[in-house]
Design an enzyme around this catalytic site. Structure first.
Site, PDB file in Angstrom:
ATOM      1  N   GLU A  50      30.656  37.006  32.185  1.00  0.00           N
ATOM      2  CA  GLU A  50      31.921  37.361  31.547  1.00  0.00           C
ATOM      3  C   GLU A  50      32.827  36.127  31.611  1.00  0.00           C
ATOM      4  O   GLU A  50      33.148  35.648  32.698  1.00  0.00           O
ATOM      5  CB  GLU A  50      32.630  38.485  32.294  1.00  0.00           C
ATOM      6  CG  GLU A  50      31.976  39.838  32.249  1.00  0.00           C
ATOM      7  CD  GLU A  50      32.814  40.857  33.026  1.00  0.00           C
ATOM      8  OE1 GLU A  50      34.041  40.645  33.182  1.00  0.00           O
ATOM      9  OE2 GLU A  50      32.243  41.849  33.489  1.00  0.00           O
ATOM     10  N   ASP A  61      44.620  42.369  36.289  1.00  0.00           N
ATOM     11  CA  ASP A  61      44.059  41.385  37.198  1.00  0.00           C
ATOM     12  C   ASP A  61      44.793  41.367  38.529  1.00  0.00           C
ATOM     13  O   ASP A  61      46.020  41.423  38.590  1.00  0.00           O
ATOM     14  CB  ASP A  61      44.137  39.980  36.583  1.00  0.00           C
ATOM     15  CG  ASP A  61      43.257  39.844  35.361  1.00  0.00           C
ATOM     16  OD1 ASP A  61      42.320  40.646  35.233  1.00  0.00           O
ATOM     17  OD2 ASP A  61      43.510  38.946  34.534  1.00  0.00           O
TER      18      ASP A  61
END
Length: 275
Positions: A50, A61
């Protein structure tokens, strides 16, 4: 038509193991440094990569990935750099996805992004904040260019929501193992196994579990019930720590290769889940 992700998961299944999926943001510590690190991960046993597209408002995140993405943005990383990263990593033969929030793709133009990602050899995208209800234009663009669109489900998702998400996914379904932002944790959420079961009740797609895996033993535990094990923050932390101590690129690559090899051993059953 079978995609590169389909083939990758089929191979892992034939080998009696889960696929290992590794995440790093493009552009950290530099564009070329990130490419070298991702290629080192593949060499050490990561099956799928990824490539994170750094974004200024990363709502999902955790602090580790935010730190690296912020540094990449300060370094001037662009969407073109992300696509160059995809191309360099895809050359290894590992299916390579872009993990991105929707806004950068929307700004770039979904049709143009799909065309350019496919031209770079990308296998698909993971779009954590694109609601299924608004995904029509992206699904059309991805289908036109043979890309696999991957979406997320979480322990809080209703059965109806899980089915809706699974129905539009290709390649695999991303199961977030716990609520909250990304980050390595001492224990992967206990809801993960139940969530995988709920997805499998409505879909034949592979299910990969992410958010929290940081060790070979955790990877082995997740591999015991999931088709894929996703590791991000633990790998990013290796590069952050190398930078903090002033390590050279060769040392950083050695470190990230070592962790990737440990995680690969975990998903391949060489490390017990209780280790």
């Amino acid at each position: 038509m079978h995609s590169r992700l389909d083939a990758c998961f089929a191979t892992a299944r034939e080998e009696g193991r889960s696929a290992l999926i590794g995440y790093l943001p493009a552009g950290f510590p530099t564009v070329d440094g990130a490419i070298a690190a991702m290629r080192a991960m593949v060499a050490a046993g990561v099956d799928v990569v990824e490539v994170g597209l750094p974004y200024s408002d990363p709502t999902m995140d955790g602090p580790v990935i935010q730190d690296a993405a912020d540094a990449a943005l300060r370094g001037g990383v662009s969407t073109a750099d992300v696509l160059r990263t995809v191309e360099a990593v895809a050359e290894t033969g590992a299916p390579t996805l872009v993990m991105t929030y929707w806004n950068p793709v929307d700004r770039y133009g979904p049709a143009r992004f799909a065309a350019d990602l496919a031209a770079a050899g990308g296998a698909g995208t993971i779009t954590p904040d694109l609601p299924p209800e608004e995904s029509g234009p992206w699904l059309a663009a991805a289908a036109e260019h043979g890309l696999d669109p991957v979406f997320l489900v979480a322990p809080s998702s209703s059965d109806e929501r899980i089915k809706r998400v699974a129905d539009i996914c290709r390649g695999f379904v991303y199961a977030a193992s716990l609520m909250g932002v990304t980050g390595a944790r001492a224990e992967v959420g206990n809801a993960a196994a139940g969530l995988v079961g709920r997805v499998r009740a409505v879909s034949d797609l592979p299910v990969a579990v992410g958010l929290g895996v940081s060790s070979a033993a955790q990877a082995a535990r997740v591999a015991s019930f999931a088709d894929g094990v996703i590791v991000g923050s633990a790998l990013v932390r290796v590069l952050l720590e190398a930078r903090r101590r002033g390590a050279g690129e060769s040392e950083a690559l050695k470190d990230i290769g070592a962790l990737a090899a440990e995680l690969a051993a975990g998903v391949r059953g060489a490390v017990p889940a209780s280790a």
